[in-house]
Design an enzyme around this catalytic site. Structure first.
Site, short mmCIF file in Angstrom:
data_model
loop_
_atom_site.label_atom_id
_atom_site.label_comp_id
_atom_site.label_asym_id
_atom_site.label_seq_id
_atom_site.Cartn_x
_atom_site.Cartn_y
_atom_site.Cartn_z
N ARG A 45 37.87 42.25 73.87
CA ARG A 45 39.16 42.84 73.52
C ARG A 45 40.18 42.62 74.64
O ARG A 45 41.33 42.33 74.38
CB ARG A 45 38.98 44.35 73.25
CG ARG A 45 39.62 44.74 71.93
CD ARG A 45 39.33 46.18 71.59
NE ARG A 45 38.08 46.63 72.19
CZ ARG A 45 37.63 47.88 72.11
NH1 ARG A 45 38.34 48.78 71.43
NH2 ARG A 45 36.50 48.24 72.66
N LYS A 202 17.02 55.78 77.90
CA LYS A 202 16.10 54.77 78.45
C LYS A 202 14.65 55.20 78.26
O LYS A 202 13.78 54.40 77.92
CB LYS A 202 16.41 54.55 79.93
CG LYS A 202 17.81 53.96 80.17
CD LYS A 202 18.23 54.12 81.62
CE LYS A 202 19.61 53.57 81.88
NZ LYS A 202 20.15 54.02 83.19
#
Lengths: 434, 434
Positions: A45, A202
Site C-alpha cells: 500500500r 505463537k
C-alpha cells in the site's frame, strides 16, 4: 535452470528485509537449491523509496499478486487478520503456495486456511510467525518427527523478555516499559506483547504442530507481566529461580495445557539465561529429551531468514511437483487428535506464593495447615524480618506441583484468614522435570 | 497407504534405539507422514536378546540388507571407517537411499560417498552424526538456507564438556577423566573425545554444510583439553570467561578456519552455560544473526530421534519420487566453493596467556613491549601476588584479536627472556562479536 516466481505482498519491516536478502543472497540461494527464485511481483500500500525494485512489476493492490498467473508462491507480509485472511484464501483458491509471517492469522484462522489449502493441494507455511528467525517450526515438524512431543515451553515475546530482564536491576515495570517504547522494542499500545496475546498466538501454533491437535487460540490462557514487581523478582532469585514470561503447552491425559503467564524457572536451567529481546523455545520429546532453539525473535532480516527458508522449501516442491510434503501442522489431517485445551483449573504447576501476614504467634502454622488441607506440599519457605515495621511480615513459599484448582481454593481460604493482609501474590513455577 | 521399507545395519546402542523408537512411535510417525515406514530387514553381527524383532528378516551379514531388493532406505549404524564405507557405497550402487549416524565416515569419506550418490540420484543423510539428537544439520542446510553462514562454533563432544564442567570445582583433568570413564561417559581410550578428533569430524561436516565447501577433515586443527588446569579455569572465570572445548569454523577471505581447541568464551554468553554432557551449536548467518541449537549429543534414543528424522525425509522422497532434494552438503555440487582450510598460523583469535615471570623490576614492561612489537594489544592484565614464595609471579593477560602467527612469534620471544620461567600457557578466546 528451473525458475520459481515469488510475489511479495507487503513491503514493511519484514517485506523489505525479505526483498533485500533475496536480492543480496540470490546467487547463494540458487547454489543451495539449483532453482532460480525470482521476485516476480511486489505489492504494497505504501511504496518505499529506500528499496530499488528495478523493473519488477509493482502495484499498491496486494490482490494483484494473487491474481498474477505467473506467480507460484505468494508471500503474505501485510499482517492483521481480515485482509490477510482474504488474501491468503484467494491465493489458495488460485492454486498458489503461501508463505506467511502472520502468527495472528494462523493462530486464529489457521484451521480454515489449512482446510482450504489441503483441498487445493498447496503449501501454507509460517516459520517466520513463531520465534522470528529461529527455525523452530522446522525443528518441531521435521527434526522431532520421530518423537511424541510431551511439552513445549518458550520465551516467545522479545518485548516482555526485555522488560523482565531489565527489571532484575530493581526497576519497576512501568519505567522499563516506557524505556522499551522509546527504544522501539514495544508498541505505543503494548497490550499484545505484555499481556501475552502475541505469545499465545505463537504458543497455539507450536502446540498444534507439536501435538497434532487443531489450533485453539481462543482457549489459550493468558496472564501478563504488568503485575510483576522487582520485589518478587528478587525473592525468586534468592530461591534459585528467575521469572520469565513463558508460553507453556503440555500434553495431558484427555487434553492439552495451553497457557502464557509469568513463570519461575530454575536459574540453573539454560532458558533462565535467555535475556533481553532474544527468544528461545524448549521442546521435550519422548525419544530425544529436551532440546532448545535460541535466537532473534524479531527484526527485518532475522524474520526474513525464516520467510525465505519457507520460500525455498515451497520452491523445491514447485520444481519437483512433489505431493509428499510436510503436513501443515506436522500431522496428516486424518491423524490429528481432537484434544481439547484443559480449563486453567485443571493444569498442574508448582507455585511461588507471597503472603503478607500479621506477625502473630501461630500464623505460620495456620498458613501451613491451610495448604496441607488442600494437598499442597511446601518445597521451601522464607519468613522475612518485618520490613514494614508495622506488624506485617512477608511469608514467601515455593510449593511442589499441585492442580491449580486446589491452589485456587487454598488461596481463597488464606485470604479469608484474619491474620492475612490483602491478596496472596501467586506466580507459577516450572522445573522442566516431568 | 504408501509403504517405504527400511533396512537397519547394526543393532548396537543407536541401532537398538532406532528400532525401538520406530516400533513404539509407529502410529505417530505414520500420522506425521502418511507413509507406513516398515523395518523390513535387520542385520547385526552380534544379535541382541533384549530386542524382539518378531518376524522381521534378520541376518548377521550387513551386506544382506543392501542386497535386499525390497529395501528402499539403508540405515548404517555399524560405525567405523572401512566396512561402513564399503556398505554405504554398495547401498548407493544398488540405488538405495542411505541414512547414517557415522560422523567419522562422512568427515573422512564423504566427498567420495556424495559423488557416488549424486550419480545414482540417491539421498545420503547424516543428521545423527553431528550433535546427536539436535536437528542442527537441518537447521544449517534448510533453516538457514537464506543466509551466508559466517561462522559456526559448537560444544560438540559431550565427554570433553563433562570433564571441563567438573573441573570448574577445582578438580584435575586426570581425576575427572577417570570418573567419566567409570560413569561410561568416556571410552577406555579417550583420545577421540579429549583430543578433539571426534569434535573435528563433526565440525568438518558442519563447516561444509554451512559454507558449501568440500569436506577437509585432514586439514582440521585439533588441540585437546588434557593440558587444561583448574588454575587456568579459575583465572579465566575471574576475567569473566569460561573455558570450553569448542569447534570453530569461520569463513575468511580466501579460505576457512577449521579448528578444535580449548577456548575462553564470555561467561555472559549463552554457550558458556551449556554444561555437562550436553551439546550446543551456535550458527551466525548474515541475515538472521546468531542462533543456537542445544540438546543431547549422544544416547540411544536421542540419536535415534535424528536417525529417524532422516529416515522420514528419505521416505517422503521415496513416496513422491522427488528429485528436488536438499543437497548433500546444503549446496548443489556445482555451487560448492573450493575454499582451502587456512593454516593455523593464519587464523585470528584473542588469547589468554599465563606467563610465569621472575619478580624483577621492569619485567612487566618487558612483556608488554614484546607484545606491542608484534602488534598485540592487551585487553586486561592480572599480576598476582607471588603464590610460589620463590620470587616467581604469575602474569595473566587477555589480548585483543590478532593473527596466530604474530602470537607464535611473540610467545617465542617471551620464552627466550631471562625473566620468564618455563613455557607460556596460551589458550585461545572468542567473543563471538565478528
Amino acid at each position: 535452470m528451473k525458475e520459481v516466481n515469488v510475489g511479495i505482498c507487503g513491503l514493511g519491516t519484514v517485506g523489505g528485509g525479505t526483498f533485500n536478502v533475496l536480492e543480496r543472497n540470490a546467487k547463494l540461494i540458487t547454489g543451495r537449491t539449483g532453482i532460480n527464485i525470482r521476485v516476480a511481483r511486489v505489492a504494497t500500500r505504501t511504496p518505499r523509496t529506500d528499496i530499488n525494485l528495478g523493473d519488477i512489476p509493482f502495484s499498491t493492490d496486494v490482490f494483484d499478486v494473487v491474481n498474477d498467473a505467473s506467480i507460484d508462491v505468494v508471500v503474505e507480509l501485510i499482517g492483521g487478520y481480515d485482509t490477510a485472511r482474504e488474501l491468503v484464501l484467494a491465493a489458495i483458491e488460485n492454486g498458489k503456495h503461501v508463505v506467511t509471517a502472520n502468527k495472528a492469522l494462523i493462530a486464529v484462522h489457521g484451521n480454515e486456511i489449512f482446510e482450504a489449502a489441503a483441498k487445493k493441494n498447496v503449501i501454507v507455511s509460517y516459520e517466520a510467525g513463531v520465534a522470528g528467525g529461529i527455525p523452530v517450526i522446522k525443528a518441531v515438524r521435521e527434526g522431532m518427527a520421530a518423537n511424541r512431543v510431551d511439552w513445549i515451553a518458550g520465551i516467545i515475546n522479545g518485548t516482555g523478555n526485555y522488560i523482565l530482564t531489565e527489571m532484575r536491576a530493581g526497576r519497576e515495570f512501568a519505567e522499563v516499559l516506557k524505556e522499551a517504547q522509546d527504544l522501539g522494542y514495544a508498541e505505543a499500545d503494548p497490550t499484545f506483547d505484555v499481556e501475552g496475546i502475541d505469545a499465545a498466538h505463537k504458543l497455539t501454533i507450536l502446540a498444534s504442530a507439536g501435538f497434532g491437535v487443531p489450533l485453539q487460540f481462543e482457549k489459550a490462557y493468558t496472564e501478563g507481566i504488568s503485575e510483576i514487581t522487582p520485589y518478587d523478582i528478587a525473592h525468586a532469585e534468592v530461591l534459585g529461580y528467575r521469572i520469565k514470561h513463558l508460553g507453556i503447552a503440555r500434553r495431558r491425559e484427555g487434553g492439552i495445557e495451553l497457557r502464557v503467564h509469568p513463570t519461575l524457572v530454575p536459574r540453573s536451567h539454560l532458558i533462565a539465561q535467555v535475556d533481553g529481546v532474544l527468544n528461545a523455545v524448549l521442546v521435550d520429546g519422548d525419544a530425544v529429551g529436551q532440546t532448545m532453539y535460541y535466537g532473534p525473535g524479531a527484526g527485518d532480516e532475522a524474520t526474513a531468514s525464516a520467510v525465505i527458508a519457507d520460500i525455498i522449501d515451497a520452491a523445491r516442491a514447485v520444481a519437483s511437483s512433489s505431493n509428499q510434503r510436510v503436513p501443515y501442522l506436522g500431522f496428516e489431517p486424518e491423524a490429528m487428535e481432537n484434544l481439547p485445551v484443559l480449563p486453567m483449573e485443571d493444569i498442574q504447576s508448582a507455585y511461588y506464593l507471597r503472603i503478607t501476614a500479621m506477625d502473630h504467634p501461630g500464623v505460620l502454622a495456620k498458613i501451613a495447615s491451610v495448604l496441607s488441607e488442600h494437598g499442597i506440599n511446601i518445597e521451601s519457605i522464607m519468613q522475612k524480618e518485618s520490613e514494614f515495621k508495622d506488624g506485617r511480615i512477608p511469608v514467601i513459599i515455593l510449593t511442589h506441583t499441585v492442580q491449580e484448582r486446589q491452589m485456587n481454593r487454598a488461596i481463597e481460604e488464606l485470604e479469608a484468614l484474619s491474620d492475612i493482609d490483602g491478596r496472596v501474590v501467586r506466580i507459577r513455577a516450572e522445573n522442566f522435570e516431568g
